[in-house]
Design an enzyme around this catalytic site. Structure first.
Site, PDB file in Angstrom:
ATOM      1  N   SER A 139       0.855  -1.199   0.000  1.00  0.00           N
ATOM      2  CA  SER A 139       0.000   0.000   0.000  1.00  0.00           C
ATOM      3  C   SER A 139       0.880   1.234   0.000  1.00  0.00           C
ATOM      4  O   SER A 139       2.021   1.198   0.484  1.00  0.00           O
ATOM      5  CB  SER A 139      -0.882   0.031   1.241  1.00  0.00           C
ATOM      6  OG  SER A 139      -1.508   1.292   1.366  1.00  0.00           O
ATOM      7  N   TYR A 153      -1.656  -1.380  10.487  1.00  0.00           N
ATOM      8  CA  TYR A 153      -1.793  -1.557   9.032  1.00  0.00           C
ATOM      9  C   TYR A 153      -0.546  -1.034   8.320  1.00  0.00           C
ATOM     10  O   TYR A 153       0.014  -1.698   7.438  1.00  0.00           O
ATOM     11  CB  TYR A 153      -3.045  -0.811   8.550  1.00  0.00           C
ATOM     12  CG  TYR A 153      -3.356  -1.000   7.077  1.00  0.00           C
ATOM     13  CD1 TYR A 153      -3.986  -2.152   6.623  1.00  0.00           C
ATOM     14  CD2 TYR A 153      -3.015  -0.021   6.142  1.00  0.00           C
ATOM     15  CE1 TYR A 153      -4.273  -2.329   5.280  1.00  0.00           C
ATOM     16  CE2 TYR A 153      -3.304  -0.189   4.798  1.00  0.00           C
ATOM     17  CZ  TYR A 153      -3.934  -1.346   4.366  1.00  0.00           C
ATOM     18  OH  TYR A 153      -4.213  -1.509   3.033  1.00  0.00           O
TER      19      TYR A 153
HETATM   20  P1  NAD Z   1     -11.590  -6.076   0.334  1.00  0.00           P
HETATM   21  O1  NAD Z   1     -11.961  -5.962   1.768  1.00  0.00           O
HETATM   22  O2  NAD Z   1     -12.597  -5.734  -0.709  1.00  0.00           O
HETATM   23  O3  NAD Z   1     -11.058  -7.564   0.039  1.00  0.00           O
HETATM   24  C1  NAD Z   1     -10.207  -8.240   0.918  1.00  0.00           C
HETATM   25  C2  NAD Z   1     -10.585  -9.720   0.945  1.00  0.00           C
HETATM   26  O4  NAD Z   1      -9.642 -10.404   1.776  1.00  0.00           O
HETATM   27  C3  NAD Z   1     -11.979  -9.985   1.521  1.00  0.00           C
HETATM   28  O5  NAD Z   1     -12.727 -10.799   0.630  1.00  0.00           O
HETATM   29  C4  NAD Z   1     -11.689 -10.706   2.823  1.00  0.00           C
HETATM   30  O6  NAD Z   1     -12.676 -11.670   3.178  1.00  0.00           O
HETATM   31  C5  NAD Z   1     -10.359 -11.358   2.537  1.00  0.00           C
HETATM   32  N1  NAD Z   1      -9.613 -11.678   3.753  1.00  0.00           N
HETATM   33  C6  NAD Z   1      -9.494 -10.915   4.883  1.00  0.00           C
HETATM   34  N2  NAD Z   1      -8.765 -11.571   5.796  1.00  0.00           N
HETATM   35  C7  NAD Z   1      -8.407 -12.769   5.237  1.00  0.00           C
HETATM   36  C8  NAD Z   1      -7.659 -13.871   5.693  1.00  0.00           C
HETATM   37  N3  NAD Z   1      -7.141 -13.901   6.932  1.00  0.00           N
HETATM   38  N4  NAD Z   1      -7.483 -14.917   4.857  1.00  0.00           N
HETATM   39  C9  NAD Z   1      -8.024 -14.910   3.611  1.00  0.00           C
HETATM   40  N5  NAD Z   1      -8.746 -13.897   3.137  1.00  0.00           N
HETATM   41  C10 NAD Z   1      -8.940 -12.833   3.943  1.00  0.00           C
HETATM   42  O7  NAD Z   1     -10.289  -5.199   0.180  1.00  0.00           O
HETATM   43  P2  NAD Z   1      -9.403  -4.718  -1.080  1.00  0.00           P
HETATM   44  O8  NAD Z   1      -9.459  -3.255  -1.106  1.00  0.00           O
HETATM   45  O9  NAD Z   1      -9.696  -5.501  -2.284  1.00  0.00           O
HETATM   46  O10 NAD Z   1      -7.969  -5.108  -0.483  1.00  0.00           O
HETATM   47  C11 NAD Z   1      -7.113  -6.051  -1.064  1.00  0.00           C
HETATM   48  C12 NAD Z   1      -5.696  -5.708  -0.663  1.00  0.00           C
HETATM   49  O11 NAD Z   1      -5.391  -4.384  -1.117  1.00  0.00           O
HETATM   50  C13 NAD Z   1      -5.453  -5.695   0.840  1.00  0.00           C
HETATM   51  O12 NAD Z   1      -4.185  -6.273   1.110  1.00  0.00           O
HETATM   52  C14 NAD Z   1      -5.437  -4.225   1.185  1.00  0.00           C
HETATM   53  O13 NAD Z   1      -4.691  -3.946   2.330  1.00  0.00           O
HETATM   54  C15 NAD Z   1      -4.807  -3.645  -0.076  1.00  0.00           C
HETATM   55  N6  NAD Z   1      -5.030  -2.218  -0.295  1.00  0.00           N
HETATM   56  C16 NAD Z   1      -6.285  -1.715  -0.415  1.00  0.00           C
HETATM   57  C17 NAD Z   1      -6.438  -0.339  -0.614  1.00  0.00           C
HETATM   58  C18 NAD Z   1      -7.822   0.284  -0.694  1.00  0.00           C
HETATM   59  O14 NAD Z   1      -7.917   1.514  -0.726  1.00  0.00           O
HETATM   60  N7  NAD Z   1      -8.885  -0.498  -0.768  1.00  0.00           N
HETATM   61  C19 NAD Z   1      -5.338   0.491  -0.709  1.00  0.00           C
HETATM   62  C20 NAD Z   1      -4.077  -0.052  -0.603  1.00  0.00           C
HETATM   63  C21 NAD Z   1      -3.933  -1.417  -0.393  1.00  0.00           C
END
Ligand code: NAD
Length: 253
Positions: A139, A153
């Protein structure tokens, strides 16, 4: 097709970036192992794809990670792409003084240890396939401090970046590439439930030169490049897909 005959395992593929990547990778010819701790969500993603299986796994658990990789090899005979994407952002993650130790542990276990365990069991499978690509979702917060703190985080994503560099160096001669993918703020469930008022959303957007949140689909496109052979000389990098956020000092009015 950019991923013809490849097998890709994607964690957190029940939602957001993971689901969009699963759909895109499948469109480009890959067989997909849809992994999520939320089994219903994983099943829903897999149902949208012809060549896919779903596996319920918690990436913070060693036995679950071992099983998800075994399921990939059992179903499709090999593993070429390991996308360690699952992550959480806890609502009570705050500054060092206020954040409970339990929230720190849960966040680090999922976001950092989850990547370690994915690699622990996934890299031997990539070796058996003669090489492959590992993509770890980090991130922009691993780069920039924020006045809206999420200490656990932020630390977890810093760990993902550091791990990625070391993994890339260690496995470079095995034809295994390891890259981090750092999204900017996205219009996904994860961030929108954290920035839960218009005011909080506006405040975040002030820092983004493009003036909008990114879409999960835009991150999936970057993941596709890292997964495919088009990035064959790319390893150990951090691919920032952030609307210019980390390049900005002052943004346009
Ligand atoms: P999201 O919440 O839509 O999807 C995340 C998924 O991970 C969910 O389906 C959840 O059930 C699953 N999950 C959570 N804990 C888990 C575990 N212990 N084992 C297996 N699955 C698990 O979120 P997203 O935005 O698609 O995030 C995906 C990645 O992107 C994450 O690593 C997040 O930190 C990163 N990210 C997101 C953003 C943002 O703005 N959304 C920004 C930077 C980084």
């Amino acid at each position: 097709m950019r991923l013809k005959d490849k097998v890709a395992l994607i964690t957190g593929a029940g939602s957001g970036i993971g689901r969009e990547a699963a759909l895109l990778f499948a469109k480009e010819g890959a067989a997909i192992v849809v992994v999520d701790v939320n089994e219903q969500a994983a099943r829903e993603t897999a149902a949208l794809i012809d060549k896919a299986i779903h596996v319920r796994a918690d990436v913070s658990k060693a036995s679950d990670c071992q099983q998800m990789v075994a399921a990939a090899e059992q179903a499709f005979g090999k593993l070429d792409v390991l996308f360690n994407n699952a992550g959480i952002m806890h609502a009570k993650d705050d500054d060092a003084v206020s954040t409970d130790e339990g929230i720190w542990d849960l966040t680090l276990d999922t976001n950092a240890k989850g990547v370690f365990l994915g690699c622990k069991y996934g890299i031997p499978a990539l070796r058996r396939a003669g090489g492959g690509s590992v993509i770890n979702t980090a991130s922009f917060v691993a780069r920039l401090g924020a006045a809206t703190p999420q200490i656990a985080y932020t630390a977890s994503k810093g760990a993902v970046l550091a791990m990625t560099r070391e993994l890339a160096v260690i496995h470079a001669r095995e034809n295994i590439r390891v890259n981090a993918l750092s999204p900017g703020p996205l219009r996904t469930e994860l961030l929108m439930s954290y920035l839960n008022t218009e005011e909080k959303r506006r405040r975040r957007l002030v820092h983004v030169p493009m003036g909008r949140f990114g879409e999960a689909k835009e991150i999936a496109q970057a993941a596709l490049y890292l997964a495919s052979d088009e990035s064959s000389y790319v390893t150990g990098t951090e691919f920032l897909v952030d609307g210019g956020l980390t390049a900005a000092y002052v943004t346009p009015e």
